[in-house]
Design an enzyme around this catalytic site. Structure first.
Site, PDB file in Angstrom:
ATOM      1  N   ASN A 183     -24.625  61.972   8.890  1.00 46.01           N
ATOM      2  CA  ASN A 183     -23.640  63.048   8.963  1.00 46.01           C
ATOM      3  C   ASN A 183     -23.300  63.612   7.602  1.00 46.01           C
ATOM      4  O   ASN A 183     -22.913  64.786   7.489  1.00 46.01           O
ATOM      5  CB  ASN A 183     -22.365  62.531   9.636  1.00 46.01           C
ATOM      6  CG  ASN A 183     -22.498  62.478  11.139  1.00 46.01           C
ATOM      7  OD1 ASN A 183     -22.592  63.494  11.796  1.00 46.01           O
ATOM      8  ND2 ASN A 183     -22.531  61.269  11.684  1.00 46.01           N
ATOM      9  N   ASN A 208     -20.544  55.903  23.850  1.00 48.85           N
ATOM     10  CA  ASN A 208     -20.659  54.476  23.554  1.00 48.85           C
ATOM     11  C   ASN A 208     -21.138  53.701  24.778  1.00 48.85           C
ATOM     12  O   ASN A 208     -20.698  52.597  25.034  1.00 48.85           O
ATOM     13  CB  ASN A 208     -19.317  53.911  23.054  1.00 48.85           C
ATOM     14  CG  ASN A 208     -19.478  52.561  22.365  1.00 48.85           C
ATOM     15  OD1 ASN A 208     -20.515  52.280  21.773  1.00 48.85           O
ATOM     16  ND2 ASN A 208     -18.444  51.738  22.431  1.00 48.85           N
ATOM     17  N   SER A 245     -23.037  66.819  17.601  1.00 47.42           N
ATOM     18  CA  SER A 245     -24.023  67.253  16.614  1.00 47.42           C
ATOM     19  C   SER A 245     -24.805  68.490  16.980  1.00 47.42           C
ATOM     20  O   SER A 245     -25.600  68.960  16.167  1.00 47.42           O
ATOM     21  CB  SER A 245     -25.000  66.119  16.302  1.00 47.42           C
ATOM     22  OG  SER A 245     -24.512  65.366  15.229  1.00 47.42           O
TER      23      SER A 245
END
Length: 403
Positions: free
Chosen positions: A193, A359, A94
């Site tokens: 997003n 993650n 991002s």
């Protein structure tokens, strides 16, 4: 993600406010406070902590008023054992959003876009509510549902299903529009997003060029960024690069090499490739006014509340650190990579740190602490015996990557 609940994005209040209501603008305690001397030993310790928590490698580059500090620990490739290095390229997730926002701010500077105009003025019929403005997109206040919640309900299975898939922007937006909106236009910040997929559509509609061309012409070439690429839909990272490893939801399960992928599920929301040098150059140049007009940068820094000690402008984050210093940039998460890229108020000290894991909440929080060492120095909370609170990765959806 399931099995890694701490990674889910902190759910923000969905209290709806009228679209015309003014959003409170949070103020840092000392916005212009000068960073203390960087704690390089603390920075290296933070990278080593990320390794202990499960990252194969971690690195950081700190550009500080002309002096460059480069630190790296662990490996870039688990198969070959090659050491990670700050010259490696990687997927920046991002942090791409800041690039997209800069392009749109430049278009606004050129009079080709109004931030407060409805998106439907430029993309007629795309969105179901003509009150959603360009500003709402760039500040995550459109209320558009984040389609990645559905795509990545299972981290590995979701990733493998899209690893080589190529989406159109419209297909991603349609996935969002199947769901109710999270807030009225102009309401509370709610990271999605979808907002920056629509931003990519705006860039292409207004310029007649692919987003990659606009990144190249407006940012990459002017700043001489030699490691920054938008290769979508190609799956490979060009040149020397760090491989990225996705942590499965199930405990004690082998890491998944996620390096090769289209990142088509993100595109203008998170598909750029770069390096620590290039990102530092980009953020420092942005903060010093080299990429937008002064008015454009001021617009990017119109803050709305975005979680504990955080605020969000237009494609730009502000983090307020324990020592009272505020830093500006973005975080990025894409399968296999966590990126932390922030600069000081004057753009003279800039940090980009990377772990080639995702993650993994423990890795995320270890890497966040590198900001304290880089900008607060030995006066950081850890030295005073203050334990910084764990936080959920803002760029990660409760059910999967949000970049």
């Amino acid at each position: 993600m399931r099995g890694s609940a701490a990674l889910g994005v902190a759910l923000l209040s969905l209290l709806t406010v009228p679209a015309h209501a003014a959003t409170p603008e949070p103020r840092p305690a000392t916005a212009a406070a000068a960073p203390a001397k960087a704690d390089l030993a603390g920075l290296r310790s933070g990278l080593r902590t990320a390794l202990r928590q499960g990252a194969p490698g971690a690195m950081a580059r700190l550009d500080d008023q002309g002096t460059v500090h480069q630190l790296a620990v662990g490996v870039a490739d688990r198969r070959t054992g090659r050491a990670i290095g700050t010259a490696d390229r990687f997927r920046i997730g991002s942090v791409t959003k800041t690039f997209s926002a800069v392009v749109l701010l430049q278009l606004a500077d050129e009079g080709r876009l109004s931030l407060d105009a409805p998106v439907d003025r430029y993309l007629p019929g795309l969105l179901p509510d003509d009150r959603i403005t360009v500003r709402h997109l760039l500040s995550h206040r459109s209320g558009l549902y984040d389609y990645t919640n559905d795509l990545f309900a299972s981290s590995v299975a979701g990733f493998e299903a899209v690893r080589t898939k190529v989406f159109t922007y419209r297909q991603l937006v349609d996935r969002s529009l199947r769901h109710a909106r999270t807030t009225a236009p102009g309401g509370a910040y709610s990271y999605s997003n979808t907002n920056f997929v629509v931003a990519g559509m705006l860039i292409e509609k207004l310029t007649g060029h692919p987003v990659g061309t606009e990144y190249q012409n407006r940012i990459i070439e002017p700043l001489k960024l030699r490691d920054t690429f938008y290769v979508h839909p190609a799956t490979q990272i060009p040149g020397r690069h760090t491989r990225g490893y996705l942590t499965p939801d199930a405990p004690a399960t082998a890491l998944v090499d996620a390096t090769s992928q289209t990142v088509s599920w993100a595109q203008s929301a998170g598909a750029l490739i770069s390096s620590t040098r290039d990102i530092n150059t980009f953020l420092s140049s942005l903060q010093r006014g080299r990429l937008t007009s002064p008015a454009g940068l001021k617009q990017m820094r119109r803050w709305v509340p975005a979680g504990t000690k955080q605020a969000y402008g237009l494609g730009l984050r502000r983090r307020d650190l324990s020592c009272g210093v505020s830093v500006y940039g973005h975080t990025g998460a894409v399968q296999g990579y966590y990126t932390y890229a922030f600069t000081s108020d004057d753009g003279r000290r800039t940090l980009t740190a990377l772990a080639n894991a995702s993650n993994n909440a423990r890795v995320h929080n270890a890497m966040l602490r590198t900001l304290e060492s880089a900008f607060c120095g030995t006066a950081a909370g850890a030295r005073r015996g203050v334990v910084l609170p764990d936080e959920r990765a803002e760029d990660i959806a409760a059910a999967g990557p949000r970049t």
